[in-house]
Design a protein around this motif. Sequence first.
Motif, short mmCIF file in Angstrom:
data_model
loop_
_atom_site.label_atom_id
_atom_site.label_comp_id
_atom_site.label_asym_id
_atom_site.label_seq_id
_atom_site.Cartn_x
_atom_site.Cartn_y
_atom_site.Cartn_z
N GLY A 1 -9.23 61.39 -45.27
CA GLY A 1 -8.45 60.50 -46.12
C GLY A 1 -7.10 60.10 -45.58
O GLY A 1 -6.33 59.42 -46.27
N TRP A 2 -6.78 60.48 -44.35
CA TRP A 2 -5.50 60.11 -43.76
C TRP A 2 -5.52 58.65 -43.31
O TRP A 2 -6.53 58.16 -42.80
N ARG A 3 -4.40 57.98 -43.47
CA ARG A 3 -4.22 56.65 -42.87
C ARG A 3 -3.71 56.88 -41.44
O ARG A 3 -2.61 57.39 -41.25
N VAL A 4 -4.51 56.49 -40.47
CA VAL A 4 -4.24 56.85 -39.08
C VAL A 4 -3.98 55.60 -38.25
O VAL A 4 -4.67 54.58 -38.38
N THR A 5 -2.99 55.70 -37.38
CA THR A 5 -2.74 54.69 -36.35
C THR A 5 -2.79 55.38 -35.00
O THR A 5 -2.20 56.45 -34.82
N VAL A 6 -3.51 54.79 -34.04
CA VAL A 6 -3.60 55.33 -32.68
C VAL A 6 -2.82 54.40 -31.76
O VAL A 6 -3.10 53.19 -31.72
N LEU A 7 -1.87 54.94 -31.04
CA LEU A 7 -1.07 54.17 -30.09
C LEU A 7 -1.49 54.53 -28.67
O LEU A 7 -1.39 55.69 -28.26
N GLU A 8 -1.99 53.55 -27.94
CA GLU A 8 -2.48 53.76 -26.58
C GLU A 8 -1.66 52.93 -25.60
O GLU A 8 -1.52 51.71 -25.76
N VAL B 1 -25.21 67.94 -22.95
CA VAL B 1 -25.42 66.50 -22.97
C VAL B 1 -24.45 65.84 -21.99
O VAL B 1 -23.23 65.99 -22.14
N LEU B 2 -24.97 65.14 -20.99
CA LEU B 2 -24.16 64.37 -20.05
C LEU B 2 -24.18 62.92 -20.49
O LEU B 2 -25.26 62.35 -20.70
N LEU B 3 -23.03 62.32 -20.64
CA LEU B 3 -22.98 60.91 -21.00
C LEU B 3 -21.77 60.26 -20.35
O LEU B 3 -20.85 60.95 -19.89
N HIS B 4 -21.79 58.95 -20.29
CA HIS B 4 -20.65 58.23 -19.73
C HIS B 4 -19.51 58.27 -20.74
O HIS B 4 -19.72 58.20 -21.95
N ARG B 5 -18.30 58.42 -20.23
CA ARG B 5 -17.15 58.47 -21.13
C ARG B 5 -17.05 57.21 -21.99
O ARG B 5 -16.62 57.27 -23.16
N ALA B 6 -17.42 56.07 -21.43
CA ALA B 6 -17.36 54.83 -22.21
C ALA B 6 -18.27 54.90 -23.43
O ALA B 6 -17.93 54.37 -24.50
N THR B 7 -19.41 55.57 -23.28
CA THR B 7 -20.33 55.71 -24.41
C THR B 7 -19.69 56.54 -25.52
O THR B 7 -19.78 56.20 -26.70
N LEU B 8 -19.03 57.63 -25.14
CA LEU B 8 -18.39 58.48 -26.14
C LEU B 8 -17.21 57.76 -26.80
O LEU B 8 -17.02 57.86 -28.02
N VAL B 9 -16.44 57.03 -26.02
CA VAL B 9 -15.32 56.26 -26.59
C VAL B 9 -15.85 55.26 -27.60
O VAL B 9 -15.29 55.08 -28.70
N ASP B 10 -16.96 54.59 -27.28
CA ASP B 10 -17.55 53.63 -28.22
C ASP B 10 -18.00 54.30 -29.50
O ASP B 10 -17.82 53.76 -30.60
N LEU B 11 -18.63 55.49 -29.38
CA LEU B 11 -19.07 56.22 -30.57
C LEU B 11 -17.88 56.56 -31.47
O LEU B 11 -17.95 56.42 -32.70
N LEU B 12 -16.80 57.02 -30.87
CA LEU B 12 -15.63 57.42 -31.65
C LEU B 12 -14.93 56.23 -32.29
O LEU B 12 -14.57 56.27 -33.48
N THR B 13 -14.73 55.18 -31.53
CA THR B 13 -14.03 54.01 -32.10
C THR B 13 -14.86 53.34 -33.18
O THR B 13 -14.29 52.76 -34.12
N SER B 14 -16.19 53.43 -33.08
CA SER B 14 -17.04 52.82 -34.13
C SER B 14 -16.89 53.54 -35.46
O SER B 14 -17.24 52.98 -36.51
N ALA B 15 -16.35 54.77 -35.44
CA ALA B 15 -16.16 55.53 -36.67
C ALA B 15 -14.76 55.33 -37.27
O ALA B 15 -14.41 56.00 -38.25
N LEU B 16 -13.97 54.42 -36.69
CA LEU B 16 -12.62 54.15 -37.18
C LEU B 16 -12.54 52.74 -37.76
O LEU B 16 -13.23 51.83 -37.30
N PRO B 17 -11.70 52.53 -38.76
CA PRO B 17 -11.52 51.18 -39.29
C PRO B 17 -10.96 50.24 -38.23
O PRO B 17 -10.21 50.66 -37.33
N ASP B 18 -11.31 48.97 -38.33
CA ASP B 18 -10.77 47.97 -37.41
C ASP B 18 -9.24 47.99 -37.48
O ASP B 18 -8.65 48.12 -38.56
N GLY B 19 -8.63 47.87 -36.32
CA GLY B 19 -7.19 47.82 -36.27
C GLY B 19 -6.51 49.17 -36.17
O GLY B 19 -5.28 49.24 -36.05
N THR B 20 -7.30 50.27 -36.19
CA THR B 20 -6.69 51.60 -36.10
C THR B 20 -6.03 51.82 -34.76
O THR B 20 -4.94 52.41 -34.67
N VAL B 21 -6.68 51.34 -33.68
CA VAL B 21 -6.18 51.57 -32.33
C VAL B 21 -5.35 50.38 -31.87
O VAL B 21 -5.82 49.24 -31.89
N ARG B 22 -4.12 50.65 -31.47
CA ARG B 22 -3.25 49.63 -30.90
C ARG B 22 -3.10 49.89 -29.41
O ARG B 22 -2.57 50.93 -29.00
#
Length: 402
Positions: free
Chosen positions: A26-33, A101-122
Amino acid sequence: MEQHQAVVVGAGIGGLTAAVALHRNGWRVTVLERAADLAPVGAGIGLAPNAQRALDVIGLGDRVRDLAAWQGDGGMRAPDGRWLARTNAAAAAARFGGPLVLLHRATLVDLLTSALPDGTVRTGAAATLTDPGDDQRPARLATPDGEIEAALVVAADGIRSTVRHSLFPEHPGPRYAGCTTWRVVVPAPERPFAPHETWGAGRLWGTQPLKDGRIYAYAMAAAPAGGRAPDDEKAELLRLFGDWHHPVPEILAAVDPCQVLRHDVHHLPDPLPAFHRGRVALLGDAAHAMMPSLGQGGNQAIEDAVVLAHHLGPADAHRTGSAPDRALAAYTADRLPRTTAIVRKAARTGAVTLLAARPAVALRSTLVGAVSRFGPGLVLRGFDGIADWRPPVAPGRPVHPA
């Protein structure tokens, strides 16, 4: 001034996992990259059962397990191809409750970002901690768009963490581990092979399949800090590993020199006094960078993220503006002893891996071979207490049975 409930600094694996875990609470989260986009630096990542169980808590464990490619035998080899030790996926799954499980990092990044609301990551948003805050005031961060306030800051800004240095300026920081690594992803060779890690004199090579049919290969060698090949890194790999057993020559033949990733290995052998201060929590490489010899760097960052969210609990508990000091102290108490032990074990394993003297290498091979004759369970025992970890779970929350 912008005001935020939770700000995560860094959109790597640990930072994104923390963002998802907090969001689910339930936290409102902003990710700054800092980087301009989320294209991952790196090729593959191995997720052991401990990280998979952490991902279960945020609803992504089964999606990761579906990417498992290793189903049969594998093990450790000598450069001439002799098997020093055999393991298999079934034995690992039986001992630790799941496969590697061996996977490409891009695949894991996509899985994680798909679980966040749009606009969370700046992206393109470098952040500097200017005040860690306390129970009377929020934390503050300077960004290109101005200063922001946050009730909670999660620092996942990597081994060169500026937040860590700000919190603990007397800590000596990262130290060169005496070796460098290379990573590539290439098409699979025509001839089949068993997944393996091969140990030579001061050198290591690993070849692992990915679910999409490609191969993730990695190498490590003792080297002075800051070294680079005089021509290109593919040529350097050919010099070091070109005469090793199948499929190493075939893998190297398929490598595009421009796609070879080379990075010196740094770690934090001196533990921090805590993983928090004020309203700021450190996780992943910012808190406990380790050698890659146990394959646990990313796994421990994922554990950190889920344990942090567990101790913080639902966002409603923090709406009054009170500092999360007890929750962050509990996070440090949970994570600091465990990760310190793993950092030290990774350093010891790395030292054994990179033995270069001929008598020491021969003795190492003999000992590994002797241990393997007692079956894969004895070989896998080195991951007891690591891969069998289970996350803390809030009352009433389901746990994956694996």
